[in-house]
Write a protein that holds these residues in place. Structure first.
Motif, PDB file in Angstrom:
ATOM      1  N   GLY A   1       0.804  -1.216   0.000  1.00 30.32           N
ATOM      2  CA  GLY A   1       0.000   0.000   0.000  1.00 30.32           C
ATOM      3  C   GLY A   1       0.832   1.258   0.000  1.00 30.32           C
ATOM      4  N   LEU A   2       1.970   1.208  -0.733  1.00 26.12           N
ATOM      5  CA  LEU A   2       2.846   2.382  -0.785  1.00 26.12           C
ATOM      6  C   LEU A   2       2.597   3.163  -2.057  1.00 26.12           C
ATOM      7  N   LYS A   3       2.783   4.475  -1.974  1.00 22.63           N
ATOM      8  CA  LYS A   3       2.679   5.300  -3.169  1.00 22.63           C
ATOM      9  C   LYS A   3       4.082   5.608  -3.658  1.00 22.63           C
TER      10      LYS A   3
ATOM     11  N   ASN B   1       4.709   8.649   3.141  1.00 19.16           N
ATOM     12  CA  ASN B   1       3.849   7.469   3.169  1.00 19.16           C
ATOM     13  C   ASN B   1       3.401   7.169   4.594  1.00 19.16           C
TER      14      ASN B   1
ATOM     15  N   TRP C   1      -0.524   7.364   6.559  1.00 13.93           N
ATOM     16  CA  TRP C   1      -1.224   6.299   7.290  1.00 13.93           C
ATOM     17  C   TRP C   1      -1.418   6.664   8.752  1.00 13.93           C
TER      18      TRP C   1
ATOM     19  N   ARG D   1       4.557   0.736   8.695  1.00 12.92           N
ATOM     20  CA  ARG D   1       3.203   1.280   8.694  1.00 12.92           C
ATOM     21  C   ARG D   1       2.367   0.724   9.861  1.00 12.92           C
TER      22      ARG D   1
ATOM     23  N   ARG E   1      -3.156  13.729   0.151  1.00 12.51           N
ATOM     24  CA  ARG E   1      -2.341  12.711  -0.511  1.00 12.51           C
ATOM     25  C   ARG E   1      -2.721  12.589  -1.976  1.00 12.51           C
TER      26      ARG E   1
ATOM     27  N   ASP F   1      -5.004   2.438  -6.321  1.00 18.15           N
ATOM     28  CA  ASP F   1      -5.037   2.043  -4.912  1.00 18.15           C
ATOM     29  C   ASP F   1      -5.352   0.566  -4.763  1.00 18.15           C
TER      30      ASP F   1
ATOM     31  N   ASP G   1      -1.943  -1.413  -5.632  1.00 15.00           N
ATOM     32  CA  ASP G   1      -0.835  -1.393  -4.669  1.00 15.00           C
ATOM     33  C   ASP G   1      -1.283  -1.749  -3.249  1.00 15.00           C
TER      34      ASP G   1
ATOM     35  N   SER H   1      -3.396  -0.317  -1.281  1.00 22.91           N
ATOM     36  CA  SER H   1      -3.875   0.760  -0.401  1.00 22.91           C
ATOM     37  C   SER H   1      -5.354   0.621  -0.095  1.00 22.91           C
TER      38      SER H   1
ATOM     39  N   LEU I   1      -6.077  -1.536   2.741  1.00 26.24           N
ATOM     40  CA  LEU I   1      -5.716  -0.894   4.004  1.00 26.24           C
ATOM     41  C   LEU I   1      -6.698   0.209   4.351  1.00 26.24           C
ATOM     42  N   LEU I   2      -7.166   0.931   3.334  1.00 27.46           N
ATOM     43  CA  LEU I   2      -8.159   1.975   3.603  1.00 27.46           C
ATOM     44  C   LEU I   2      -9.471   1.350   4.085  1.00 27.46           C
TER      45      LEU I   2
END
Lengths: 205, 249, 218
Positions: free
Chosen positions: A74-76, A84, A88, A129, C7, C71, C74, C76, C79-80
């Motif tokens: 979940g990294l950008k 990052n 979070w 994280r 973000r 998202d 990857d 995210s 996780l969200l």
């Protein structure tokens, strides 16, 4: 603070994988799931994290208690390591980013964009994280993938500190993290039989 | 499970019971549909007088109105089936919604095509951006999206869930589009052909065969949806058997 | 919530393509249409409101498929979904971020392109106002479409097929407001209807989109 799972059944892609899974995890304890590839470790963890519905059984856990770390971190890519983590942390209403960076040995990389990290470094960031979620129970799916021996030991100590602080960890891993106190749970006996009572497609037979 | 012995409609949501029911019901509905459509169309085309103003072109009404009616009703049925699936999670209902999609799309296409054929001599143009025509064209686009979403998703339950959500949201927007189209252009399409209001515009010589054709199209739709649902159930049964085999291996 | 918005905006700026692409597409369309239709000012003035609205709509569509797909890929989104903010809120914030990076620039650029298309003088105010009221609906409806197709490998094309019919009422009322304004007719009615669609979409569609996301995650 405890996680109690009783008689859980779960499926992947409409195919029942596990049934009758019961386990209990108290504060300060760690549980390692074992079993051959494809036996349903990831499915079980995703079900526990609330990402997919269970076929049956109950999961009892305080709300907002779990921090899930799956195969993807979940990294950008265009955000730096610190950015990052700050994201979070903000989402979870927490602080402690510098501590997390230090704990996973990322201090020298704090300003580097995630796209320029190696696979192992990305993994370390993904695990850091967990420390900024403020969550009590860490649900970890193969956390040590692409970590070197030193990083595995480092992460082991981070998990141990988390347990000592009253946290708990539930993980699927084949690598020894050096957590001697962790219990083991082999999922092989829980494989779903062909005639799962409420399997998705059973109604059609 | 309930302990009452009163038979409930929901029992037919069980695929096995549904198959048993439709084993004998489908041929019945199918033949009744064929008979009524045939009678309605033959009666309408050959045994009704020509309209004093529109001549014999008006007779396409016996194809146009029933198909337009079913085009809308098919969507309403899909909406109802989608709601049943989302609320009560009966597989048959999701599969019936899936089966209704292509049927409704074809009905819409027939309505559009016959409308164009009728419009050419009447209005002097194959196509006009009239609110009704426009609404039907948009309805056709909604059908296309619905069918495409069904076929794009592999997992059957995920597909059923997502298409059901699309159907509900799409219904709201289809109604909005209809009013937008009316607002956008008050058109040249004649008023509704059948109306319960006093001073009806159509003679019984036309209405009787039209009602027959409409009933026939309704039954035709039912027969096609039942047949489609049976196909879908068989496909699911096959995949269930394959899953069982894989698990026993 | 604010963190998610900042973000997304930061990602749009750094990764490129977020701001510029839709705007460039809008410009190209406004150049291509006169080249196709001919330079006659009267004709262009007549079709300008519709062209500008269709252009805005298509430009919005360009960046939609990345709203959740990145998202999703990857991790995210997983996780969200387990984070303490509701998924409905995530959808609403992401739609807002999409509007800020795509819709708002279009609103600001539209008057300039109106000159290219010989838009009549009185219509400029209506153009900006209608786009300001209508483009948020495009982002929210688009978020719903993106949520439906997030798990699909080639969801982009399918998403266009799903989203464009849903855009019809917005387009009709938006373009109608501008053309009425251009002819000096009262344009309040379509504008109010447009605002109603935007308000309704923003209020209800995040729930549908979040439901679709949950289905796609499992």
């Amino acid at each position: 603070m405890e996680l109690v799972v009783s008689d859980l059944a779960c499926a992947r892609g409409g195919i029942p994988l596990l049934e009758g899974v019961s386990l209990r995890l108290d504060a300060g304890a760690a549980l390692v799931l074992r079993g051959p590839n494809g036996c349903g470790k990831t499915t079980l963890l995703r079900t526990l994290a609330g990402l997919q519905p269970a076929l049956g059984g109950t999961i009892s856990c305080p709300p907002d208690a779990m921090a899930y770390a799956g195969h993807a971190d979940g990294l950008k890519a265009v955000l730096s390591v610190a950015e990052n983590l700050h994201f979070w942390a903000a989402i979870h209403g927490q602080t402690g980013v510098p501590e997390a960076i230090a704990a996973m040995n990322l201090t020298d990389l704090a300003d580097r964009q995630a796209q320029h990290l190696s696979a192992g470094q990305k993994r370390r960031l993904g695990l850091a994280r967990l420390m900024v979620t403020g969550r009590w129970l860490w649900v970890l799916d193969e956390p040590t993938v692409s970590l070197d021996a030193a990083s595995v030991a480092l992460f082991g100590s981070v998990v141990r500190a988390h347990l000592a602080g009253g946290g708990a960890a539930l993980m699927a891993t084949h690598i020894d993290l050096g957590l001697n106190e962790a219990q083991l749970l082999d999922l092989t006996p829980y494989r779903a039989r062909a005639h799962a009572p409420d399997g998705f497609d059973e109604a059609f037979l | 499970m309930t302990t009452t012995t009163r038979p409930s409609l929901w029992e037919y949501a069980n695929p096995v019971k549904f198959m048993r029911l439709t084993d004998w019901l489908l041929p019945l509905v199918g033949w009744a549909a064929a008979a009524l459509v045939l009678v309605g169309l033959v009666w309408g085309f050959f045994f009704t007088p020509d309209d004093f103003r529109q001549g014999s072109t008006v007779k396409i009404i016996f194809l146009h109105v029933p198909s337009a009616l079913m085009a809308i009703n098919a969507w309403i049925m899909m909406l109802a089936a989608s709601l049943v699936w989302l609320i009560r999670r009966h597989h048959v209902s999701a599969l019936a919604a899936r089966a209704a999609g292509p049927v409704g799309a074809v009905m819409t296409l027939i309505a559009l095509f016959t409308g164009a054929v009728w419009g050419q001599p009447m209005w002097g143009t194959w196509w006009a951006w009239d609110p009704r025509l426009t609404s039907f064209l948009i309805l056709f686009l909604f059908y296309l999206g619905y069918i495409a979403l069904w076929s794009a998703i592999e997992d059957p339950d995920t597909a059923a869930d997502l298409t059901a959500v699309l159907c509900i949201v799409g219904s709201v927007f289809a109604v909005l589009s209809r009013y937008a189209a009316i607002f956008w252009n008050q058109g040249l399409h004649q008023g509704a052909s059948l109306s319960v209001a006093p001073g009806t515009r159509m003679d019984w010589a036309y209405k009787a065969p039209l009602y027959v054709a409409m009933t026939g199209f309704g039954l035709l739709f039912l027969a096609l949806v039942l047949a489609g649902t049976r196909t879908e159930i068989r496909a699911r049964r096959m995949s269930a058997l394959m899953t069982r085999e894989r698990m026993q291996a | 919530m604010i963190a998610l918005l900042t973000r997304d905006l930061r990602l749009a700026i750094r990764a490129g393509g977020g701001f510029g692409l839709g705007l460039a597409f809008f410009l190209i369309l406004a150049v291509l249409v006169p080249l196709g239709v001919g330079p006659e000012g009267r004709v262009l003035a007549l079709i300008a409101p519709g062209i500008l609205w269709v252009g805005a709509l298509l430009a919005c569509l360009l960046s939609l498929d990345r709203m959740f797909a990145l998202d999703f890929e990857d991790g995210s989104l997983d996780l969200l979904a387990t984070a303490p903010i509701p998924l409905e809120g995530v959808v609403a914030i992401k739609a807002l971020a999409h509007w800020l990076t795509t819709g708002l620039p279009l609103v600001l650029a539209a008057p300039v392109l109106g000159i290219l298309l010989n838009l009549p003088g009185p219509a400029y105010g209506w153009l900006v106002l209608s786009l300001l009221l209508g483009t948020p609906a495009l982002s929210v409806i688009g978020a719903f479409g993106a949520a439906l197709t997030v798990g699909l490998k080639r969801g982009g094309l399918l998403m266009s097929l799903l989203v464009l019919p849903l855009y019809v009422p917005t387009l009709v009322f938006g373009a109608e407001a501008v053309s009425r304004g251009a002819q000096g007719l009262p344009a309040a009615t379509p504008l109010l209807l447009l605002a109603g669609i935007t308000a309704g979409s923003a209020a209800l569609l995040p729930f549908a989109a979040a439901h679709a996301l949950r289905i796609n995650l499992r």
